[in-house]
Design an enzyme around this catalytic site. Structure first.
Site, PDB file in Angstrom:
ATOM      1  N   ASP A 327     -39.939  41.612 -21.958  1.00  0.00           N
ATOM      2  CA  ASP A 327     -40.821  42.125 -20.919  1.00  0.00           C
ATOM      3  C   ASP A 327     -40.918  41.160 -19.739  1.00  0.00           C
ATOM      4  OD1 ASP A 327     -42.982  44.010 -20.033  1.00  0.00           O
ATOM      5  OD2 ASP A 327     -44.195  42.200 -20.220  1.00  0.00           O
ATOM      6  N   GLU A 380     -36.101  43.722 -19.167  1.00  0.00           N
ATOM      7  CA  GLU A 380     -36.831  44.495 -18.165  1.00  0.00           C
ATOM      8  C   GLU A 380     -36.896  43.602 -16.921  1.00  0.00           C
ATOM      9  OE1 GLU A 380     -40.736  45.951 -16.216  1.00  0.00           O
ATOM     10  OE2 GLU A 380     -40.789  44.361 -17.696  1.00  0.00           O
TER      11      GLU A 380
END
EC number: 2.4.1.18
Length: 641
Positions: A327, A380
């Protein structure tokens, strides 16, 4: 005697032991201490934390505890066993390692505990174990002694996975927030209901929003306090293993969201763990995230880097996880991320790149792939950073895939225009092909697109209700044919109406209605076809796997292209993003032959208008053009018979 005034003279002389001193129940050897100091201990969870000790006949002896707190003046173990009294069990520091340890006889699994840590300023703070492998159910915050007894049954899956080439295989991911997929389900209940559903819908993988323990539910798991413990909200660590095992038995891979970018400021967790900025940077320009109100790891510190890499390896090793989606990578890579001038510190070369974060990511990806062949590391990353999926030996970050945020943004923006205006924005639906092979991409329609006032996917599009659901089906057909792996957030597969809310379950009752059933059935059949058609994935990462057939017909809102497999077999995909059907549309085909529809998102079974094609014969080898019917707001796939 200052801080040690409560001890006898004999007690205080034994608070520090030479590194060569190891009690017979210690989890730490000389090699462990060396590797921890060097930041190279790939199985850190076996050295630090709480470990149950048994004799040769498997009778309980007690539990050994150890913790890294190099700047602490004193550390005590507190918990159920001593009524949370910090004056009872004083831990011993091992030489200059910064590690404290203690063995407590006769306590074992289920014991709640924390470390009472006295900082340089003499202030005592009770901290959860940074290496805890189990926790109390939030909002309670104690660590819990854990000992796994789970026996895995997925050896065939793991063996097969070692040969898995994800970049040239079908990868269709169902993104799930465990707490709100269906309210109230445990890990073991999810192992039945979720597994059956994902298998029926045909996804190859599930991706769980972070399961690492977190105190604040509305963070969706992205503010982690225990990097080695699955959340206790849905059961025990072994219960979570049961869920993973059940998914593997159903032929479904498991991806976890992993969050090394930041952590919350909760005093009982990692923040100022030993009274100093231990895991985080002391300088707030480096150590605090201005947007999220969280702390940023000190990626340049050996022990911290080791902590994070070991966390990644822990999930892959102990929980048989098949991939990690990392993330907020962009926030890690740039020192000036979300900061104004004067609020950030340049690197040693005067640049904005966070060189220490780059090193951490490279070490995490390369070590993960080395130790667990066949897994996926997914970034990401929302910027134009070069080489996210390039090998670390060539200076890249070493990820297997990068989320294609540009594709997601452009396509959704295009579809939010009224169809009559889409002609002026046609490049938004074609531009992604210009950079489609600059990285190995995954196309995400994730949870981020259906929260914070953005609304659900189906409600982003103009038109009446039929047009909205037709557009959604057309989007899915276009997306699954487009180069790149696929990811879809839960609820989007049946056109949920309401924006996602983590405290409410999905609107499953909608699947009793035709239009929602139609979208759901369409997604399941797209997934089934996708897995059967190598043209859609064997050359995903190569421009040789793609040919434009119609790329500039913005006036008709039509795009068409061919995908190719290793044997040169093509599949043709046509999408009409106009609400008007196109009869007798002159479509160039890549080869002669008879072409048959294998997918038409306008099928009556999906809630469409039922405009379909009989097999199309392409016999003229000079022109390779045939007349086809293209339904309104629909995607068609043609396969050569």
């Amino acid at each position: 005697m200052g801080i040690f005034s409560r001890f006898t003279k004999r007690d205080s002389t034994h608070l520090i032991q030479p590194a060569s001193f190891l009690n017979p129940h210690s989890t730490l050897g000389e090699l462990d201490l060396y590797l921890i100091a060097e930041g190279r201990h790939e199985q850190l969870w076996k050295a630090l934390g709480a470990h149950v000790r048994r004799d040769d006949s498997n009778e309980l002896l007690g539990t050994a505890f150890s913790v890294w707190a190099p700047n602490a003046q004193a550390v005590s173990l507190i918990g159920d066993h001593n009524f949370w009294d910090k004056n009872t069990h004083h831990m011993v520091r091992i030489g200059s390692s910064g590690i404290w340890e203690i063995f407590i006889p006769d306590i074992g699994v289920g014991t709640r505990y924390k470390f009472a840590i006295c900082g340089i300023d003499g202030r005592w703070v009770d901290h959860a174990d940074s290496m805890s492998r189990a926790t109390e159910i939030p909002p309670l915050t104690a660590s819990v002694v854990e000992e796994s007894t789970y026996v895995w049954s997925d050896s065939d899956w793991i063996t097969k996975r070692t040969k898995f080439e994800s970049w040239r295989s079908p990868v269709s991911v169902y993104e799930v927030h465990l707490g709100s997929w269906k309210l109230g389900l445990s890990y073991r209940e999810l192992a039945i209901e979720l597994v059956d559903y994902v298998r029926a819908q045909g996804f190859t993988h599930v991706e769980f929003l972070p399961v690492t323990e977190h105190p604040y539910g509305p963070s969706w798991g992205y503010q982690v306090t225990s990097f080695f413990a699955p959340t206790s909200r849905f059961g025990s660590p072994d219960d979570f293993k049961f869920l993973v095992d059940a998914l593997h038995a159903a032929g479904i891979g498991v991806i976890l969201d992993w969050v090394p970018a930041h952590f919350p400021k909760d005093e009982w967790a990692l923040a100022k763990f030993d009274g100093t900025a231990l895991y985080e940077h002391a300088d707030p320009r480096l150590g605090e995230h201005p947007d999220w109100g969280t702390l940023i790891f000190n990626f340049g510190r050996n022990e911290v880097r080791n902590f994070l890499v070991a966390s990644a390896l822990y999930w892959l090793t102990e929980y048989h996880i098949d991939g990690l989606r990392v993330d907020a990578v962009a926030s890690m890579l740039y020192l000036d991320y979300s900061r104004k001038e004067g609020e950030w510190v340049p690197n040693i070369n005067g640049g904005r790149e966070n060189l220490e974060a780059v090193q951490l990511l490279q070490e995490a990806t390369s070590t993960a792939y080395k130790t667990h062949p066949g897994i996926m590391m997914i970034a990401e990353e929302s910027t134009a950073w070069s080489g996210v999926t390039r090998d670390t030996s060539s200076g890249g970050l070493g990820f297997g895939f990068k989320w294609n945020m540009g594709w997601m943004h452009d396509v959704l923006q295009y579809l939010q225009h009224d169809p009559i205006h889409r002609v002026y924005h046609h490049n938004e639906v074609t531009f992604s092909i210009l950079y489609a092979w600059s990285e190995n991409f995954m196309l995400p329609l994730s949870h981020d697109e259906v929260v914070h006032g953005k609304g659900q996917l189906v409600n982003k599009f103009p038109g009446d209700r039929w047009q909205k659901t037709a557009t959604l089906r057309a989007l899915y057909g276009f997306m699954w044919a487009h180069p790149g792996k696929k990811l879809l957030f839960m609820g989007s597969e049946f056109a949920q109406n309401d924006e996602w809310n983590e405290s409410a379950g999905l609107q499953w009752y909608l699947t009793e209605y035709g239009e929602h059933q139609g979208v759901q059935k369409c997604v399941a059949e797209i997934n089934a076809l996708y897995k059967k058609l190598p043209s859609l994935w064997e050359k995903d990462t190569s421009p040789e796997g793609f040919t434009w057939l119609v790329g500039n017909d913005g006036a008709a809102n039509v795009v068409a292209f061919a995908r190719w497999d290793d044997q040169g077999t093509p599949l043709v995909a046509i999408t009409n993003f106009s609400p008007m059907p196109h009869e007798n549309y002159s479509l160039p085909f890549p080869t002669t032959g008879t072409w048959t529809e294998v997918l038409n998102t306008d099928d009556l079974a999906y809630g469409g208008s039922g405009i379909t094609n009989e097999p199309v014969a392409v016999n003229d080898g000079a022109q390779l053009v045939a007349q086809v019917r293209i339904p309104p707001l629909a995607t068609i796939w043609f396969k050569r018979s």
